[in-house]
Design an enzyme around this catalytic site. Structure first.
Site, PDB file in Angstrom:
ATOM      1  CB  SER A 173     -10.589  -6.315  16.413  1.00 37.00           C
ATOM      2  OG  SER A 173     -11.663  -5.794  17.166  1.00 37.00           O
ATOM      3  CG  HIS A 201      -7.984  -6.752  12.909  1.00 38.23           C
ATOM      4  ND1 HIS A 201      -6.866  -6.620  13.702  1.00 38.23           N
ATOM      5  CD2 HIS A 201      -8.883  -5.838  13.360  1.00 38.23           C
ATOM      6  CE1 HIS A 201      -7.079  -5.680  14.605  1.00 38.23           C
ATOM      7  NE2 HIS A 201      -8.301  -5.188  14.422  1.00 38.23           N
ATOM      8  CE  LYS A 232      -6.331  -2.381  13.879  1.00 35.45           C
ATOM      9  NZ  LYS A 232      -6.481  -0.938  13.621  1.00 35.45           N
TER      10      LYS A 232
HETATM   11  C1  LIG Z   1     -11.991  -3.668  13.144  1.00 35.99           C
HETATM   12  C2  LIG Z   1     -11.339  -2.343  13.383  1.00 35.99           C
HETATM   13  N1  LIG Z   1     -11.770  -1.266  12.698  1.00 35.99           N
HETATM   14  C3  LIG Z   1     -11.208  -0.053  12.880  1.00 35.99           C
HETATM   15  C4  LIG Z   1     -10.177   0.131  13.755  1.00 35.99           C
HETATM   16  C5  LIG Z   1      -9.583   1.492  13.951  1.00 35.99           C
HETATM   17  O1  LIG Z   1      -8.416   1.614  13.215  1.00 35.99           O
HETATM   18  P1  LIG Z   1      -7.316   2.692  13.640  1.00 35.99           P
HETATM   19  O2  LIG Z   1      -6.549   2.114  14.769  1.00 35.99           O
HETATM   20  O3  LIG Z   1      -6.509   2.879  12.389  1.00 35.99           O
HETATM   21  O4  LIG Z   1      -8.062   3.930  14.024  1.00 35.99           O
HETATM   22  C6  LIG Z   1      -9.686  -0.963  14.472  1.00 35.99           C
HETATM   23  C7  LIG Z   1      -8.508  -0.876  15.379  1.00 35.99           C
HETATM   24  O5  LIG Z   1      -8.310  -0.237  16.267  1.00 35.99           O
HETATM   25  C8  LIG Z   1     -10.293  -2.215  14.306  1.00 35.99           C
HETATM   26  O6  LIG Z   1      -9.890  -3.261  15.034  1.00 35.99           O
END
Ligand SMILES: Cc1ncc(COP(=O)(O)O)c(C=O)c1O
Length: 378
Positions: A173, A201, A232
């Site tokens: 990310s 992502h 996302k």
């Molecule tokens: C790779 C990754 N996994 C999990 C999450 C968490 O997702 P959420 O924002 O839906 O809690 C994110 C983003 O914040 C992320 O970038």
């Protein structure tokens, strides 16, 4: 109470503050009273404020009301929740799927559930914080392997007996690079290890929107579990696990963030359903995203800005220091562009993280490129 600690954060330019937006999420926003071009969001396909998504949520609120009132296991979930699970299982070509309230809740619930019977976890060093926290909560032995280093992962895996779980983001990310899922999957198959991928992502971005496995031409199988988010590219909120029926049933029975948390509101689920349907029906959305990504990446490279780490719409521009990252973000702000500085502990090397979406126009991208010209070497 935390005066000293807060002062230290300020001294190191690491104090954070919350920024409020006065407009819907989109390529043009107003924050702190100023209109800005937005290159900070993970709304890769521009669905967060798509009229069909908004209408689906409003209609669901009329029909089901808002709050879910209880956990799914206590009838907090509606028929829509079930439908979204079936839709995601079909979208990901898996036997079953289970909803979670966020990506964070998914990783912190799923990883401890998978590792419950004394497994060893192998986790990429740049995995998302929610994976790191999931590994910590599991109390399982966790072996952190160097970023995308399949050779090293292979020798570490060979040293451990018993159930082994390899955990990796599909797209990282903060760097925007892609895990070598083909090689990791082959290795897991040879070694009999379970592969758990965080497709947050990649879903809606890679593999014509189907995600990391589709990008590499890997067919889902019972030894792969995928987690993805609706927050996302789908422009909504919440997350899912998609995999074989037995592992999904196991999660339903043991993942604490699923069991002990109120179900997502039906309007959120309806928005996600609509977004999945839009991505399935309109392949041009994902194509547009990649055209924009190419235009921006080429422009940056032509100016001599190093973006070699990035392979996706996440494009970090790394800086030598936290202050440099803050200065770059501030100078973009002066030019009417919002792209945030990312600092430790979120990353080791500070950077400005740029994300481009299908909703940006050529004019938006040209404005960003002009604002960045002074950082180029050409
Ligand atoms: C790779 C990754 N996994 C999990 C999450 C968490 O997702 P959420 O924002 O839906 O809690 C994110 C983003 O914040 C992320 O970038």
């Amino acid at each position: 109470m935390f005066e000293r600690e807060l002062a230290e954060l300020k001294r190191r330019h690491l104090a954070r503050r919350v920024i409020s937006r006065d407009t819907p999420q989109g390529p043009e926003i107003r924050i702190q009273g100023r209109r800005r071009l937005n290159f900070s969001s993970n709304d890769y396909l521009g669905l967060a404020n798509h009229p069909e998504v908004v209408r689906a949520a409003a209609e669901a609120a009329q029909r089901y009301g808002f709050g879910a009132g209880a956990s799914r296991l206590l009838c907090g979930g509606s028929g829509l929740h079930r439908r979204l699970e079936d839709r995601i299982a079909a979208f990901k070509s898996t036997g079953a799927a289970l909803l979670f309230n966020s990506g964070y809740a998914a990783n912190t619930g799923i990883i401890p559930a998978l590792a419950a019977s004394g497994a060893t976890i192998f986790s990429d060093e740049l995995n998302h914080a929610s994976i790191i926290d999931g590994c910590g909560l599991s109390r399982a032995k966790t072996v952190v392997y160097p970023h995308r280093d399949v050779g090293r992962l292979s020798s570490l895996l060979a040293r451990e007996k018993g159930r082994r779980i390899v955990v990796t983001d599909s797209v990282f990310s903060m760097d925007g690079d892609i895990a070598p899922l083909g090689e990791i999957h082959d290795l897991c198959r040879r070694q009999g290890a379970l592969l758990y991928i965080d497709d947050a992502h990649a879903t809606g971005v890679l593999g014509r929107g189907r995600g990391g496995l589709a990008h590499f031409g890997i067919d889902p199988d019972p030894m792969i579990l995928q987690m993805g988010t609706f927050s996302k590219a789908f422009g909504s909120f919440g997350a899912f696990a998609a995999g074989g029926e037995d592992v999904i049933t196991w999660l339903l029975n043991t993942a604490r963030s699923f069991i002990f948390s109120t179900a997502l509101p039906a309007p959120v689920i309806a928005a996600s359903l609509k977004a999945v349907s839009l991505v399935s029906r309109h392949p041009s959305l994902v194509r547009r995203l990649w055209e924009n990504r190419q235009m921006l990446a080429e422009g940056l490279r032509d100016m001599g800005i190093d973006i070699s780490a990035s392979e996706t719409p996440i494009i970090p521009i790394k800086t030598q220091s936290v202050r440099d990252a803050l200065r770059m973000a501030a100078s973009l702000g002066e030019a009417g562009i919002y792209a945030p500085a990312i600092r430790p502990p979120a990353v080791r090397q500070p950077r400005v993280r740029i994300t481009v979406s299908a909703a940006h126009t050529e004019r938006h991208i040209s404005r960003l490129l002009s604002a960045l010209r002074r950082y180029g070497k050409r």
